[in-house]
Write a protein that holds these residues in place. Structure first.
Motif, PDB file in Angstrom:
ATOM      1  N   VAL A  11       0.849  -1.187   0.000  1.00  0.00           N
ATOM      2  CA  VAL A  11       0.000   0.000   0.000  1.00  0.00           C
ATOM      3  C   VAL A  11       0.891   1.246   0.000  1.00  0.00           C
ATOM      4  CG1 VAL A  11      -0.331   0.262   2.498  1.00  0.00           C
ATOM      5  CG2 VAL A  11      -2.143   0.967   0.933  1.00  0.00           C
ATOM      6  N   HIS A  12       2.082   1.137   0.588  1.00  0.00           N
ATOM      7  CA  HIS A  12       3.084   2.203   0.532  1.00  0.00           C
ATOM      8  C   HIS A  12       4.182   1.767  -0.441  1.00  0.00           C
ATOM      9  CE1 HIS A  12       1.713   3.388   4.796  1.00  0.00           C
ATOM     10  NE2 HIS A  12       1.133   4.168   3.899  1.00  0.00           N
ATOM     11  N   PRO A  13       4.326   2.477  -1.543  1.00  0.00           N
ATOM     12  CA  PRO A  13       5.279   2.072  -2.576  1.00  0.00           C
ATOM     13  C   PRO A  13       6.719   1.951  -2.091  1.00  0.00           C
ATOM     14  CG  PRO A  13       3.817   3.765  -3.403  1.00  0.00           C
ATOM     15  CD  PRO A  13       3.548   3.649  -1.935  1.00  0.00           C
ATOM     16  N   GLY A  14       7.114   2.748  -1.117  1.00  0.00           N
ATOM     17  CA  GLY A  14       8.491   2.738  -0.642  1.00  0.00           C
ATOM     18  C   GLY A  14       8.867   1.511   0.168  1.00  0.00           C
ATOM     19  N   GLU A  15       7.920   0.670   0.469  1.00  0.00           N
ATOM     20  CA  GLU A  15       8.195  -0.529   1.273  1.00  0.00           C
ATOM     21  C   GLU A  15       8.524  -1.698   0.350  1.00  0.00           C
ATOM     22  OE1 GLU A  15       4.517  -0.602   3.415  1.00  0.00           O
ATOM     23  OE2 GLU A  15       5.240   0.837   4.895  1.00  0.00           O
ATOM     24  N   SER A  16       9.603  -1.542  -0.387  1.00  0.00           N
ATOM     25  CA  SER A  16       9.954  -2.549  -1.389  1.00  0.00           C
ATOM     26  C   SER A  16      10.276  -3.905  -0.767  1.00  0.00           C
ATOM     27  CB  SER A  16      11.124  -2.075  -2.253  1.00  0.00           C
ATOM     28  OG  SER A  16      12.227  -1.737  -1.437  1.00  0.00           O
ATOM     29  N   ASN A  17      10.735  -3.913   0.478  1.00  0.00           N
ATOM     30  CA  ASN A  17      11.030  -5.197   1.119  1.00  0.00           C
ATOM     31  C   ASN A  17       9.774  -6.047   1.293  1.00  0.00           C
ATOM     32  OD1 ASN A  17      10.222  -3.224   2.911  1.00  0.00           O
ATOM     33  ND2 ASN A  17      11.515  -3.915   4.581  1.00  0.00           N
ATOM     34  N   ALA A  18       8.616  -5.411   1.344  1.00  0.00           N
ATOM     35  CA  ALA A  18       7.366  -6.171   1.469  1.00  0.00           C
ATOM     36  C   ALA A  18       7.117  -7.029   0.226  1.00  0.00           C
ATOM     37  CB  ALA A  18       6.187  -5.224   1.700  1.00  0.00           C
ATOM     38  N   SER A  19       7.575  -6.579  -0.936  1.00  0.00           N
ATOM     39  CA  SER A  19       7.426  -7.400  -2.144  1.00  0.00           C
ATOM     40  C   SER A  19       8.243  -8.679  -2.035  1.00  0.00           C
ATOM     41  CB  SER A  19       7.864  -6.623  -3.388  1.00  0.00           C
ATOM     42  OG  SER A  19       6.875  -5.695  -3.750  1.00  0.00           O
ATOM     43  N   TRP A  20       9.409  -8.587  -1.427  1.00  0.00           N
ATOM     44  CA  TRP A  20      10.234  -9.777  -1.235  1.00  0.00           C
ATOM     45  C   TRP A  20       9.590 -10.733  -0.248  1.00  0.00           C
ATOM     46  CZ3 TRP A  20      13.630 -10.911  -4.712  1.00  0.00           C
ATOM     47  CH2 TRP A  20      14.196  -9.889  -5.465  1.00  0.00           C
ATOM     48  N   VAL A  21       8.960 -10.183   0.793  1.00  0.00           N
ATOM     49  CA  VAL A  21       8.242 -11.039   1.748  1.00  0.00           C
ATOM     50  C   VAL A  21       7.083 -11.730   1.045  1.00  0.00           C
ATOM     51  CG1 VAL A  21       6.846 -11.050   3.846  1.00  0.00           C
ATOM     52  CG2 VAL A  21       8.943  -9.702   3.761  1.00  0.00           C
ATOM     53  N   MET A  22       6.351 -10.989   0.218  1.00  0.00           N
ATOM     54  CA  MET A  22       5.232 -11.573  -0.518  1.00  0.00           C
ATOM     55  C   MET A  22       5.723 -12.625  -1.508  1.00  0.00           C
ATOM     56  SD  MET A  22       1.976 -11.775  -0.932  1.00  0.00           S
ATOM     57  CE  MET A  22       1.184 -10.339  -0.234  1.00  0.00           C
ATOM     58  N   LYS A  23       6.825 -12.346  -2.197  1.00  0.00           N
ATOM     59  CA  LYS A  23       7.392 -13.311  -3.142  1.00  0.00           C
ATOM     60  C   LYS A  23       7.752 -14.609  -2.415  1.00  0.00           C
ATOM     61  CE  LYS A  23      11.189 -13.796  -6.497  1.00  0.00           C
ATOM     62  NZ  LYS A  23      11.686 -15.090  -6.128  1.00  0.00           N
ATOM     63  N   GLY A  24       8.403 -14.484  -1.279  1.00  0.00           N
ATOM     64  CA  GLY A  24       8.760 -15.666  -0.501  1.00  0.00           C
ATOM     65  C   GLY A  24       7.536 -16.419  -0.021  1.00  0.00           C
ATOM     66  N   THR A  25       6.521 -15.680   0.388  1.00  0.00           N
ATOM     67  CA  THR A  25       5.275 -16.295   0.846  1.00  0.00           C
ATOM     68  C   THR A  25       4.621 -17.080  -0.285  1.00  0.00           C
ATOM     69  OG1 THR A  25       4.923 -14.537   2.468  1.00  0.00           O
ATOM     70  CG2 THR A  25       2.992 -15.819   1.832  1.00  0.00           C
ATOM     71  N   LEU A  26       4.535 -16.465  -1.471  1.00  0.00           N
ATOM     72  CA  LEU A  26       3.933 -17.138  -2.623  1.00  0.00           C
ATOM     73  C   LEU A  26       4.730 -18.370  -3.043  1.00  0.00           C
ATOM     74  CD1 LEU A  26       2.931 -14.019  -4.725  1.00  0.00           C
ATOM     75  CD2 LEU A  26       1.376 -15.676  -3.675  1.00  0.00           C
ATOM     76  N   GLU A  27       6.046 -18.234  -3.072  1.00  0.00           N
ATOM     77  CA  GLU A  27       6.872 -19.382  -3.440  1.00  0.00           C
ATOM     78  C   GLU A  27       6.691 -20.525  -2.448  1.00  0.00           C
ATOM     79  OE1 GLU A  27      10.831 -17.808  -3.825  1.00  0.00           O
ATOM     80  OE2 GLU A  27      10.446 -17.084  -5.861  1.00  0.00           O
ATOM     81  N   PHE A  28       6.634 -20.183  -1.166  1.00  0.00           N
ATOM     82  CA  PHE A  28       6.447 -21.222  -0.161  1.00  0.00           C
ATOM     83  C   PHE A  28       5.073 -21.876  -0.291  1.00  0.00           C
ATOM     84  CE2 PHE A  28       4.773 -22.505   3.976  1.00  0.00           C
ATOM     85  CZ  PHE A  28       5.627 -23.570   4.229  1.00  0.00           C
ATOM     86  N   LEU A  29       4.016 -21.048  -0.389  1.00  0.00           N
ATOM     87  CA  LEU A  29       2.662 -21.599  -0.460  1.00  0.00           C
ATOM     88  C   LEU A  29       2.458 -22.468  -1.699  1.00  0.00           C
ATOM     89  CD1 LEU A  29       0.510 -18.581   0.757  1.00  0.00           C
ATOM     90  CD2 LEU A  29       0.924 -20.747   1.965  1.00  0.00           C
ATOM     91  N   CYS A  30       3.180 -22.177  -2.773  1.00  0.00           N
ATOM     92  CA  CYS A  30       3.051 -22.963  -4.004  1.00  0.00           C
ATOM     93  C   CYS A  30       4.018 -24.141  -4.062  1.00  0.00           C
ATOM     94  CB  CYS A  30       3.272 -22.059  -5.216  1.00  0.00           C
ATOM     95  SG  CYS A  30       1.975 -20.826  -5.420  1.00  0.00           S
ATOM     96  N   SER A  31       4.828 -24.306  -3.038  1.00  0.00           N
ATOM     97  CA  SER A  31       5.841 -25.359  -3.048  1.00  0.00           C
ATOM     98  C   SER A  31       5.252 -26.710  -2.653  1.00  0.00           C
ATOM     99  CB  SER A  31       6.971 -24.992  -2.079  1.00  0.00           C
ATOM    100  OG  SER A  31       6.569 -25.190  -0.733  1.00  0.00           O
ATOM    101  N   ILE A  48      -3.430 -10.295  -2.715  1.00  0.00           N
ATOM    102  CA  ILE A  48      -3.308  -9.069  -3.508  1.00  0.00           C
ATOM    103  C   ILE A  48      -1.883  -8.572  -3.279  1.00  0.00           C
ATOM    104  CG2 ILE A  48      -4.209  -6.759  -3.942  1.00  0.00           C
ATOM    105  CD1 ILE A  48      -6.822  -7.765  -2.488  1.00  0.00           C
ATOM    106  N   PRO A  49      -0.976  -8.879  -4.211  1.00  0.00           N
ATOM    107  CA  PRO A  49       0.432  -8.607  -3.949  1.00  0.00           C
ATOM    108  C   PRO A  49       0.843  -7.140  -4.010  1.00  0.00           C
ATOM    109  CG  PRO A  49       0.156  -9.558  -6.116  1.00  0.00           C
ATOM    110  CD  PRO A  49      -1.188  -9.580  -5.458  1.00  0.00           C
ATOM    111  N   MET A  50      -0.005  -6.265  -4.583  1.00  0.00           N
ATOM    112  CA  MET A  50       0.380  -4.859  -4.676  1.00  0.00           C
ATOM    113  C   MET A  50      -0.880  -3.990  -4.717  1.00  0.00           C
ATOM    114  SD  MET A  50       2.997  -3.125  -7.402  1.00  0.00           S
ATOM    115  CE  MET A  50       4.294  -4.284  -6.972  1.00  0.00           C
ATOM    116  N   LEU A  51      -1.108  -3.224  -3.646  1.00  0.00           N
ATOM    117  CA  LEU A  51      -2.282  -2.359  -3.578  1.00  0.00           C
ATOM    118  C   LEU A  51      -2.051  -0.989  -4.220  1.00  0.00           C
ATOM    119  CD1 LEU A  51      -3.580  -3.136   0.021  1.00  0.00           C
ATOM    120  CD2 LEU A  51      -4.800  -3.524  -2.115  1.00  0.00           C
TER     121      LEU A  51
END
Length: 109
Positions: A11-31, A48-51
């Motif tokens: 929701v805040h664009p400057g929180e780019s590390n949140a995308s990495w957390v979401m990526k890891g979450t998605l990779e794990f959940l799909c593993s 919803i990976p990006m608001l």
């Protein structure tokens, strides 16, 4: 009858590390990890990976292209000015209306 989990991010664009957390979450959940398989069997995930994609693409820190902090729009989001918040809130209300009140977590780092 599985509970629904809604995950949102960026929701805040400057929180780019949140995308990495979401990526890891998605990779794990799909593993094929047994824990991930158990989670998929126990819950329905709505993600919803990006608001705030326009803010992310254009490099703003906290705001969208209208200069608004979308995190402050939840109480009365405008469907034209804050469509991602408006539709996410509508989706959450819909799930609640059909008796599927979700467990909600926003990745905000």
């Amino acid at each position: 009858n599985r509970p629904c989990i809604v995950l949102t991010c960026r929701v805040h664009p400057g929180e780019s590390n949140a995308s990495w957390v979401m990526k890891g979450t998605l990779e794990f959940l799909c593993s094929s990890d047994p824990v991930a398989q158990s989670l998929r069997e126990a819950f329905i995930f709505k993600i919803i990976p990006m608001l705030n994609p326009d803010g992310v693409i254009n490099g703003t820190n906290r705001c969208d292209l209208n200069g608004e902090d979308l995190n402050r729009q939840w109480s009365k989001p405008d469907p034209v000015l804050s469509p991602t918040i408006y539709h996410t809130k509508g989706f959450l209300y819909y799930l609640n209306s059909i008796g599927r009140t979700p467990l909600v977590r926003h990745v905000n780092l």
